[in-house]
Write an enzyme that holds these catalytic residues in place. Structure first.
Site, PDB file in Angstrom:
ATOM      1  CB  CYS B  86      77.112 115.702  72.856  1.00 23.94           C
ATOM      2  SG  CYS B  86      76.151 114.187  72.916  1.00 23.94           S
ATOM      3  CG  HIS B 168      79.454 115.201  77.109  1.00 25.13           C
ATOM      4  ND1 HIS B 168      78.566 116.246  77.217  1.00 25.13           N
ATOM      5  CD2 HIS B 168      78.794 114.215  76.461  1.00 25.13           C
ATOM      6  CE1 HIS B 168      77.409 115.914  76.673  1.00 25.13           C
ATOM      7  NE2 HIS B 168      77.521 114.678  76.203  1.00 25.13           N
ATOM      8  CD  GLU B 170      80.670 118.605  79.061  1.00 31.32           C
ATOM      9  OE1 GLU B 170      81.367 118.661  78.025  1.00 31.32           O
ATOM     10  OE2 GLU B 170      79.476 118.239  79.058  1.00 31.32           O
TER      11      GLU B 170
END
Lengths: 226, 202
Positions: B86, B168, B170
């Site tokens: 990002c 993202h 994660e």
């Protein structure tokens, strides 16, 4: 940075608030009371105790009520946050979101629209490390709702201490619940925290339990000196 | 050692917990040695032992990093794989001459892989979490690996293992970080099987 903490009264919002206090200025709590028990965003069995918690922590509270209708309740959350901006000059919001993309996304959008910062310090945190830290830092957390197997009725009112945490970890392994209750398996109420100057004492409560679902409703509670 | 760089507005901020810790958790769980640093505290020593570098995301309102592009010129000569997430992708883009422009996505979206690449395996499309207020127009020559309806979602340097992803990973896509870690050692990572592949093998 002055921040408002979205607070349901449970461990995640209070621990997120506690983390925020270490790094920024927490100016107020923000609470949305839902009258709909099926609310996607805001239902917790004992959200009416947030004012007592706010008093224990010496923090002002901005509180609004919502009918808890899916998506409409977001307008009520936005209203609550706007009130916190007006009354306490907050520049951002802190939430206790752990894994819920549904909740996280909606709060992020509200903050974007209001041009506020949005912080989720427990986002995708390591659940074991979080729960260990919760106990180590002196939080007293009581289970006030259970909503899945294998939780028995005696979990209602049980404090999350080392023994309870050991049991929860066994449930994770055997029953595939989330350790933190993020999957809605259980709900909690914070009775004491490092940021409280007084602790909460439950004076009267009632319990309902059937088929692995139960709620402890606090009828009367007070503050006592620590 | 994997070097994880915090791009947020201040060292050890609340954003560190939100954007750095989840990435570090994935790297740790993968059994890789790692170290983290805030961009303002980076030294050349931090880069010396790095086998790979991850540039983490920031809060949607946090664009301080975009005013510090000159502090990241070392990316132009870094010899190890880099994954920019990002804000990290926006930074890579700017360092190599690309541009960023307003473009917001918040929540889940579908990422479609246009160009097969080891980072995103052979998954034709997957759901991913977005949290950005700017999008990238990649530097000249960079390869667009994946897109969403809104913007470019993954890019790669034409010759070096430098990657940017706008989503993202994660959140719900740990495998992308794990795949990046495998690129750092040259060992093949584990890709999630597509629905078609699962059906065949079952």
């Amino acid at each position: 940075m002055r921040l408002g903490v979205l607070c349901s009264g449970g461990k995640d919002s209070w621990f997120a608030g506690y983390l925020a206090m270490q790094k920024e200025e927490v100016a107020c709590l923000i609470s949305v009371r839902s009258i709909n028990e099926e609310s996607y965003m805001f239902h917790t069995p004992n959200v009416h105790l947030v004012p007592l918690q706010a008093e224990a922590a010496g923090l002002p509270l901005v509180s609004v009520e919502t009918e808890g209708i899916k998506e409409d309740e977001l307008a009520d959350l936005s209203r609550a946050i706007r009130l916190a901006v007006e009354r306490h000059g907050i520049e951002g919001v802190v939430t206790g979101a752990l894994l819920s993309v549904y909740q996280g996304t909606r709060i992020q959008r509200i903050c974007r629209d209001l041009e506020l910062w949005c912080f989720n310090p427990l986002w995708y945190t390591d659940p074991d490390a979080y729960m260990d830290l919760l106990l180590k830092t002196g939080f007293r957390v009581m289970v006030t709702g259970v909503f899945s197997a294998p939780f028995t009725a005696d979990w209602l009112g049980r404090q999350i201490d080392a023994n309870a945490l050991r049991d929860l970890k066994q449930y994770v392994a055997k029953h595939r619940i989330t350790l933190t209750g993020e999957g809605g398996e259980y709900e909690t109420l914070v009775l004491d925290a490092p940021c409280f100057t007084k602790r909460i004492v439950i004076e009267e409560s009632t319990e309902e339990y059937c088929n692995y679902r139960g709620i402890l409703r606090v009828r009367h509670a007070s503050l006592e000196a620590k | 050692m994997i070097l994880i760089i915090d791009l947020s507005y201040r060292a050890r901020s609340l954003s560190h917990d939100e954007f750095v810790c989840p990435v570090a958790h994935i790297v740790h769980r993968a059994g890789r040695e790692w170290r983290e640093t805030h961009f303002s505290a980076m030294t050349s020593d931090d880069l010396k032992d790095a086998e790979g570098i991850i540039l983490c995301g920031t809060a949607i309102k946090d664009n301080l990093f975009a005013t510090k592009v000159q502090e990241f010129s070392w990316l132009q000569t870094i010899p190890v794989p880099v994954l920019g997430i990002c804000a990290g992708m926006q930074l890579l883009c700017r360092v190599f001459g690309g541009t960023i422009r307003p473009g917001c996505e918040i929540g889940m979206t579908t990422v479609r892989v246009d160009t097969p690449d080891p980072l995103l395996c052979k998954s034709p499309a997957f759901p991913a979490y977005e949290l950005h207020s700017f999008t990238c127009d990649p530097p000249r020559g960079w390869v667009t690996i994946a897109v969403s309806d809104e913007c470019i979602q993954a890019i790669r340097h034409p010759e070096k293992p430098l990657y940017g992803v706008m989503f993202h990973p994660e959140v719900r896509n740990d495998w992308v970080v794990e795949q990046f870690l495998s690129l750092c050692t040259g060992v093949n990572g584990t890709c999630p099987r597509s629905a078609g592949e699962r059906k065949k093998s079952e």
